[in-house]
Write a protein that holds these residues in place. Structure first.
Motif, PDB file in Angstrom:
ATOM      1  N   VAL A  74       0.860  -1.184   0.000  1.00 50.30           N
ATOM      2  CA  VAL A  74       0.000   0.000   0.000  1.00 50.30           C
ATOM      3  C   VAL A  74       0.895   1.232   0.000  1.00 50.30           C
ATOM      4  O   VAL A  74       1.658   1.444   0.949  1.00 50.30           O
ATOM      5  CB  VAL A  74      -0.935   0.024   1.233  1.00 50.30           C
ATOM      6  CG1 VAL A  74      -1.785   1.285   1.226  1.00 50.30           C
ATOM      7  CG2 VAL A  74      -1.823  -1.218   1.253  1.00 50.30           C
ATOM      8  N   LEU A  93       1.315   4.895   0.648  1.00 49.30           N
ATOM      9  CA  LEU A  93       0.602   5.906   1.425  1.00 49.30           C
ATOM     10  C   LEU A  93       1.334   7.231   1.268  1.00 49.30           C
ATOM     11  O   LEU A  93       2.546   7.306   1.495  1.00 49.30           O
ATOM     12  CB  LEU A  93       0.568   5.484   2.901  1.00 49.30           C
ATOM     13  CG  LEU A  93       0.117   6.505   3.944  1.00 49.30           C
ATOM     14  CD1 LEU A  93      -1.376   6.828   3.804  1.00 49.30           C
ATOM     15  CD2 LEU A  93       0.390   5.983   5.358  1.00 49.30           C
ATOM     16  N   THR A 141      -4.046   6.814  -0.551  1.00 54.69           N
ATOM     17  CA  THR A 141      -3.395   5.507  -0.665  1.00 54.69           C
ATOM     18  C   THR A 141      -3.609   4.921  -2.052  1.00 54.69           C
ATOM     19  O   THR A 141      -4.572   5.265  -2.738  1.00 54.69           O
ATOM     20  CB  THR A 141      -3.956   4.494   0.356  1.00 54.69           C
ATOM     21  OG1 THR A 141      -5.358   4.345   0.133  1.00 54.69           O
ATOM     22  CG2 THR A 141      -3.706   4.936   1.781  1.00 54.69           C
ATOM     23  N   THR A 196      -2.960   0.920  -3.848  1.00 53.25           N
ATOM     24  CA  THR A 196      -2.409  -0.425  -3.676  1.00 53.25           C
ATOM     25  C   THR A 196      -1.695  -0.847  -4.951  1.00 53.25           C
ATOM     26  O   THR A 196      -2.112  -0.504  -6.053  1.00 53.25           O
ATOM     27  CB  THR A 196      -3.507  -1.461  -3.340  1.00 53.25           C
ATOM     28  OG1 THR A 196      -4.491  -1.421  -4.369  1.00 53.25           O
ATOM     29  CG2 THR A 196      -4.167  -1.166  -2.015  1.00 53.25           C
TER      30      THR A 196
END
Ligand code: ADP
Ligand code: MG
Length: 376
Positions: free
Chosen positions: A188, A190, A197, A199
């Protein structure tokens, strides 16, 4: 046996329970508190918290951990005050901080007379964030017991606040965020400046291996605070809100103390951005190169590595099935993360075995990118 069964065997069947994972940061260390990009993944090791009714005193709770021998009885009134219900930095302080966070959202009465029991298979104090997994599992289980609904970054921030105010650790948001937001088979990314965020799938033709050096140098806490303060000063001098958003040229005008630190923060954030592109494209070798560069930056510019960890990374550089390796976490010991070809675990374990003479507690483990916290 699963951790939840271990707790039930000792204390009876739970009335609410939750699990929350530890984490490894694939790349992007010492940038979360500078508004930078980080790229952690949740691991397949958890802290489990179970709440069990049956204590007689309705104004108190009992805390116990299968990882610690003494249990701790505390009144609800004391529990929610930092430094009162438990000494700052004790394991109980993380638990009470999480419970206090739930109290701010609703009534705690439902916890009165309960045992709050935890158990974990995340190594403690190794840089795999057993502390965040403890906070998140307790907060989730307590919320469920109290009929409060909380999740996502709200839950992560509540737990970060627990670590700040109750445990006395001025951490960034990364550890709690990934323990909540982890996704199976994914890292993830961030952005700590706006908390967005993204992924990114971990390519199937790779494996992740953690080498826990078992080393922990005592200077970690003081050095962390000092680095953080210099980074804040550097951001102010350059005139940016987040040091990670400065450009590399502007860091050259800083003094000799701040310049290398700022260079790390800016360059590391660039590496994380690039690593996301390379991972998404399945470029494992390219991602590995960035991991080695990240390690060098943490070692030479940010100066948070140590000789034991540097030596392990150098050994891994010579192993053909390793795409890349770097220190991960706060530094001054802890773990190395290696990105490898599938099935390389035994080769990696054999290669680092020679380091046991200087790292007697050396441990090697395969980790899988896993789902974030959940009720059980
Ligand atoms: P890390 O988060 O990298 O493991 P920290 O020093 O931040 O290292 O947190 C480790 C501390 O968290 C331990 O010393 C202990 O106080 C606490 N802790 C975490 N999980 C548990 C648990 N299941 N039982 C008791 N204490 C725990
Ligand atoms: Mg921690």
């Amino acid at each position: 046996m699963a951790l939840i069964d271990d707790i039930a065997a000792r204390h009876g069947s739970p009335d609410a329970a939750a699990r929350a994972p530890g984490r490894v940061n694939l790349i992007g260390d010492h940038v979360d508190y500078c508004g930078g990009l980080v790229m952690p993944f949740a691991i397949d090791r958890d802290c489990v918290c179970a709440i069990i009714e049956g204590e007689t005193d309705r104004d108190a709770i009992v805390l116990s951990s299968l990882n610690e021998d003494k249990e701790h009885r505390v009144t609800l009134a004391d529990a929610v005050q930092p430094g009162v219900g438990a000494a700052r930095g004790s394991w109980q302080s993380y638990v009470l901080g999480a419970i206090a966070g739930i109290e701010e959202l609703g009534a705690l009465d439902a916890l009165g007379g309960c045992r709050v029991a935890v158990a974990t298979d995340v190594p403690l104090g190794a840089g795999l964030s057993s502390s965040a997994s403890l906070e998140v599992s307790v907060a989730l289980a307590a919320a469920s017991r109290c009929g409060v609904s909380v999740g996502g970054l709200e839950l992560a921030k509540l737990c970060q606040k627990a670590e700040h105010e109750f445990a006395g650790v001025p951490c960034g948001l990364m550890d709690q965020a990934i323990s909540v937001l982890g996704r199976s088979g994914h890292v993830v990314m961030l952005d700590c400046s706006d908390e967005s965020t993204r992924t990114v799938a971990v390519p199937a033709d790779s494996e992740l291996v953690v080498i826990n050096s078992g080393v922990k140098h005592a200077l970690a806490d003081g050095e962390y605070g000092q680095r953080r303060a210099v980074c804040e000063r550097a951001a102010a001098e350059i005139g940016v809100e987040h040091l990670a958003h400065a450009d590399l040229e502007s860091t050259a005008s800083l003094d000799a103390e701040a310049e290398p630190l700022a260079r790390h923060v800016v360059s590391e954030t660039g590496r994380v951005r690039l690593a996301a592109e390379r991972l998404a494209a399945g470029d494992l070798a390219g991602c590995g190169t960035l991991m080695y560069e990240s390690h060098a930056s943490l070692r030479d510019d940010f100066r948070v590595s140590c000789s034991e960890i540097d030596a392990i990374v150098e050994t891994l550089r010579g192993v053909p099935s390793v795409f890349g390796a770097r220190m991960t976490g706060g530094g001054f010991g802890g773990c190395v993360i290696a990105l490898t070809t599938p099935g390389a675990f035994d080769t990696v374990a054999a290669a680092v075995e020679a380091h046991r003479t200087i790292c007697p507690d050396l441990a090697v483990m395969r980790v899988r990118a896993s789902a974030g916290a959940a009720l059980l």
